[in-house]
Design a protein around this motif. Structure first.
Motif, PDB file in Angstrom:
ATOM      1  N   THR A  73       0.674  -1.327  -0.080  1.00 52.71           N
ATOM      2  CA  THR A  73       0.121  -0.046  -0.031  1.00 52.71           C
ATOM      3  C   THR A  73       0.904   1.297   0.021  1.00 52.71           C
ATOM      4  OG1 THR A  73      -1.752  -1.334   1.185  1.00 52.71           O
ATOM      5  CG2 THR A  73      -1.952   1.289   1.192  1.00 52.71           C
ATOM      6  N   THR A  74       1.983   1.368   0.700  1.00 59.19           N
ATOM      7  CA  THR A  74       2.889   2.679   0.805  1.00 59.19           C
ATOM      8  C   THR A  74       3.405   2.605  -0.366  1.00 59.19           C
ATOM      9  OG1 THR A  74       3.417   1.894   3.049  1.00 59.19           O
ATOM     10  CG2 THR A  74       4.967   3.216   2.057  1.00 59.19           C
ATOM     11  N   SER A  75       3.926   1.481  -1.213  1.00 56.38           N
ATOM     12  CA  SER A  75       4.526   1.566  -2.372  1.00 56.38           C
ATOM     13  C   SER A  75       3.377   2.089  -3.480  1.00 56.38           C
ATOM     14  CB  SER A  75       4.989   0.194  -2.994  1.00 56.38           C
ATOM     15  OG  SER A  75       5.322   0.340  -4.224  1.00 56.38           O
ATOM     16  N   VAL A  76       2.259   1.841  -3.471  1.00 55.90           N
ATOM     17  CA  VAL A  76       1.306   2.176  -4.279  1.00 55.90           C
ATOM     18  C   VAL A  76       1.068   3.611  -4.116  1.00 55.90           C
ATOM     19  CG1 VAL A  76      -1.197   2.111  -5.034  1.00 55.90           C
ATOM     20  CG2 VAL A  76       0.091  -0.030  -4.714  1.00 55.90           C
ATOM     21  N   THR A  77       0.647   3.959  -2.750  1.00 58.51           N
ATOM     22  CA  THR A  77       0.631   5.560  -2.499  1.00 58.51           C
ATOM     23  C   THR A  77       1.784   6.229  -2.944  1.00 58.51           C
ATOM     24  OG1 THR A  77      -0.534   4.544  -0.387  1.00 58.51           O
ATOM     25  CG2 THR A  77       0.095   7.059  -0.492  1.00 58.51           C
ATOM     26  N   SER A  78       2.992   5.893  -2.858  1.00 56.35           N
ATOM     27  CA  SER A  78       4.144   6.595  -3.204  1.00 56.35           C
ATOM     28  C   SER A  78       3.933   6.904  -4.931  1.00 56.35           C
ATOM     29  CB  SER A  78       5.318   5.947  -3.039  1.00 56.35           C
ATOM     30  OG  SER A  78       5.708   5.934  -1.518  1.00 56.35           O
ATOM     31  N   ASN A  79       3.683   5.857  -5.638  1.00 54.37           N
ATOM     32  CA  ASN A  79       3.410   5.872  -6.990  1.00 54.37           C
ATOM     33  C   ASN A  79       2.444   6.952  -7.350  1.00 54.37           C
ATOM     34  OD1 ASN A  79       5.674   4.309  -7.511  1.00 54.37           O
ATOM     35  ND2 ASN A  79       4.157   2.012  -7.590  1.00 54.37           N
ATOM     36  N   GLU A  80       1.454   6.779  -6.645  1.00 54.11           N
ATOM     37  CA  GLU A  80       0.110   7.784  -7.095  1.00 54.11           C
ATOM     38  C   GLU A  80       0.640   9.086  -6.709  1.00 54.11           C
ATOM     39  OE1 GLU A  80      -3.003   6.382  -4.419  1.00 54.11           O
ATOM     40  OE2 GLU A  80      -3.387   4.607  -5.996  1.00 54.11           O
ATOM     41  N   ARG A  81       1.284   9.391  -5.647  1.00 51.31           N
ATOM     42  CA  ARG A  81       1.578  10.907  -5.508  1.00 51.31           C
ATOM     43  C   ARG A  81       2.526  11.244  -6.463  1.00 51.31           C
ATOM     44  NH1 ARG A  81       3.758   9.381   0.073  1.00 51.31           N
ATOM     45  NH2 ARG A  81       1.862   9.148   1.442  1.00 51.31           N
ATOM     46  N   LEU A  82       3.629  10.485  -6.955  1.00 53.36           N
ATOM     47  CA  LEU A  82       4.576  10.746  -8.155  1.00 53.36           C
ATOM     48  C   LEU A  82       3.863  11.187  -9.275  1.00 53.36           C
ATOM     49  CD1 LEU A  82       7.388  10.877  -8.966  1.00 53.36           C
ATOM     50  CD2 LEU A  82       7.360   8.642  -9.640  1.00 53.36           C
ATOM     51  N   ARG A  83       2.730  10.289  -9.642  1.00 51.54           N
ATOM     52  CA  ARG A  83       2.033  10.359 -10.827  1.00 51.54           C
ATOM     53  C   ARG A  83       1.156  11.806 -10.721  1.00 51.54           C
ATOM     54  NH1 ARG A  83      -0.897   5.117 -11.065  1.00 51.54           N
ATOM     55  NH2 ARG A  83       0.704   4.197 -10.226  1.00 51.54           N
ATOM     56  N   SER A  84       0.763  12.017  -9.448  1.00 45.35           N
ATOM     57  CA  SER A  84      -0.281  13.334  -9.232  1.00 45.35           C
ATOM     58  C   SER A  84       0.658  14.552  -9.427  1.00 45.35           C
ATOM     59  CB  SER A  84      -0.823  13.038  -7.837  1.00 45.35           C
ATOM     60  OG  SER A  84      -1.430  14.346  -7.446  1.00 45.35           O
ATOM     61  N   ARG A  85       1.924  14.538  -8.927  1.00 44.74           N
ATOM     62  CA  ARG A  85       2.983  15.483  -9.060  1.00 44.74           C
ATOM     63  C   ARG A  85       3.327  15.760 -10.344  1.00 44.74           C
ATOM     64  NH1 ARG A  85       8.118  14.571  -7.087  1.00 44.74           N
ATOM     65  NH2 ARG A  85       7.047  13.263  -5.462  1.00 44.74           N
ATOM     66  N   GLU A  86       3.512  14.721 -11.083  1.00 45.70           N
ATOM     67  CA  GLU A  86       3.816  14.716 -12.553  1.00 45.70           C
ATOM     68  C   GLU A  86       2.648  15.426 -13.280  1.00 45.70           C
ATOM     69  OE1 GLU A  86       4.854  10.685 -13.653  1.00 45.70           O
ATOM     70  OE2 GLU A  86       6.902  11.014 -12.913  1.00 45.70           O
ATOM     71  N   THR A  87       1.522  15.136 -13.281  1.00 44.20           N
ATOM     72  CA  THR A  87       0.247  15.579 -13.673  1.00 44.20           C
ATOM     73  C   THR A  87       0.248  17.189 -13.338  1.00 44.20           C
ATOM     74  OG1 THR A  87      -0.736  13.360 -13.405  1.00 44.20           O
ATOM     75  CG2 THR A  87      -2.150  15.340 -13.818  1.00 44.20           C
ATOM     76  N   GLN A  88       0.317  17.366 -12.044  1.00 43.99           N
ATOM     77  CA  GLN A  88       0.361  18.782 -11.860  1.00 43.99           C
ATOM     78  C   GLN A  88       1.321  19.712 -12.427  1.00 43.99           C
ATOM     79  OE1 GLN A  88       0.544  18.617  -7.500  1.00 43.99           O
ATOM     80  NE2 GLN A  88      -1.664  18.155  -7.243  1.00 43.99           N
ATOM     81  N   GLU A  89       2.671  19.092 -12.759  1.00 43.26           N
ATOM     82  CA  GLU A  89       3.444  19.924 -13.353  1.00 43.26           C
ATOM     83  C   GLU A  89       3.272  19.778 -14.638  1.00 43.26           C
ATOM     84  OE1 GLU A  89       7.147  17.756 -12.562  1.00 43.26           O
ATOM     85  OE2 GLU A  89       7.201  18.323 -10.360  1.00 43.26           O
ATOM     86  N   LEU A  90       2.810  18.839 -15.502  1.00 39.09           N
ATOM     87  CA  LEU A  90       2.244  19.102 -16.806  1.00 39.09           C
ATOM     88  C   LEU A  90       1.120  20.007 -17.058  1.00 39.09           C
ATOM     89  CD1 LEU A  90       2.691  17.778 -19.633  1.00 39.09           C
ATOM     90  CD2 LEU A  90       1.162  16.035 -19.130  1.00 39.09           C
ATOM     91  N   ARG A  91       0.025  19.913 -16.136  1.00 43.96           N
ATOM     92  CA  ARG A  91      -0.869  20.977 -16.306  1.00 43.96           C
ATOM     93  C   ARG A  91      -0.344  22.292 -16.077  1.00 43.96           C
ATOM     94  NH1 ARG A  91      -4.333  19.110 -12.075  1.00 43.96           N
ATOM     95  NH2 ARG A  91      -4.986  17.645 -13.552  1.00 43.96           N
ATOM     96  N   HIS A  92       0.694  22.549 -15.392  1.00 42.92           N
ATOM     97  CA  HIS A  92       1.153  23.814 -15.041  1.00 42.92           C
ATOM     98  C   HIS A  92       1.751  24.377 -16.265  1.00 42.92           C
ATOM     99  CE1 HIS A  92       2.740  27.395 -13.125  1.00 42.92           C
ATOM    100  NE2 HIS A  92       4.072  26.875 -13.373  1.00 42.92           N
ATOM    101  N   SER A  93       2.492  23.367 -16.957  1.00 43.83           N
ATOM    102  CA  SER A  93       3.248  23.654 -18.247  1.00 43.83           C
ATOM    103  C   SER A  93       2.243  24.218 -19.214  1.00 43.83           C
ATOM    104  CB  SER A  93       3.844  22.470 -18.728  1.00 43.83           C
ATOM    105  OG  SER A  93       5.061  22.234 -18.005  1.00 43.83           O
ATOM    106  N   TYR A  94       1.088  23.352 -19.357  1.00 46.51           N
ATOM    107  CA  TYR A  94       0.041  23.521 -20.115  1.00 46.51           C
ATOM    108  C   TYR A  94      -0.472  25.037 -19.887  1.00 46.51           C
ATOM    109  CZ  TYR A  94       0.075  19.086 -22.488  1.00 46.51           C
ATOM    110  OH  TYR A  94       0.669  18.002 -22.982  1.00 46.51           O
ATOM    111  N   GLU A  95      -0.951  25.272 -18.704  1.00 51.78           N
ATOM    112  CA  GLU A  95      -1.421  26.799 -18.615  1.00 51.78           C
ATOM    113  C   GLU A  95      -0.581  27.772 -18.861  1.00 51.78           C
ATOM    114  OE1 GLU A  95      -2.221  26.196 -14.237  1.00 51.78           O
ATOM    115  OE2 GLU A  95      -3.845  25.122 -14.655  1.00 51.78           O
ATOM    116  N   GLN A  96       0.953  27.617 -18.404  1.00 47.69           N
ATOM    117  CA  GLN A  96       1.973  28.573 -19.073  1.00 47.69           C
ATOM    118  C   GLN A  96       2.020  28.753 -20.430  1.00 47.69           C
ATOM    119  OE1 GLN A  96       5.551  27.065 -17.211  1.00 47.69           O
ATOM    120  NE2 GLN A  96       5.357  28.569 -15.563  1.00 47.69           N
ATOM    121  N   ALA A  97       1.693  27.637 -21.277  1.00 47.20           N
ATOM    122  CA  ALA A  97       1.667  27.700 -22.673  1.00 47.20           C
ATOM    123  C   ALA A  97       0.672  28.584 -23.127  1.00 47.20           C
ATOM    124  CB  ALA A  97       1.899  26.295 -23.422  1.00 47.20           C
TER     125      ALA A  97
END
Length: 105
Positions: A21-45
């Motif tokens: 569960t800890t491993s899955v939660t870490s992966n979900e956090r990582l994906r969530s952070r990557e998604t947020q960074e990508l969304r931020h990039s699109y907003e800047q563009a």
């Protein structure tokens, strides 16, 4: 691999489940952070200045344009074949002088 180690050591299944569960939660956090960074990039563009948007449109048009203007090449070819093509000597001299000046810089 981790499950095999835990099973050979004989750890209780609730500890094994907790680690998964800890491993899955870490992966979900990582994906969530990557998604947020990508969304931020699109907003800047999306907030590009109008000048940059015009520049991007111009670049796309240039990319779509053919490298060779066949209509112009055919017209000059016909003039050469008919003996009617003349080289504008003033323009030729200016271009040669400019090319020599660039070479000396």
């Amino acid at each position: 691999m981790v499950d095999g180690i835990h099973q050979s050591v004989g750890l209780p299944s609730h500890i094994q489940q907790s680690e998964r569960t800890t491993s899955v939660t870490s992966n979900e956090r990582l994906r969530s952070r990557e998604t947020q960074e990508l969304r931020h990039s699109y907003e800047q563009a999306a907030e590009l200045s109008p000048q940059l948007q015009q520049y991007q449109r111009a670049v796309e048009l240039v990319k779509q344009a053919p490298d060779i203007r066949h209509d112009r090449v055919d017209a000059v070819r016909r003039q050469v074949l008919n003996g009617r093509y003349t080289v504008p000597l003033n323009e030729l001299a200016d271009r040669i002088a400019a090319a020599l000046a660039r070479g000396q810089e």
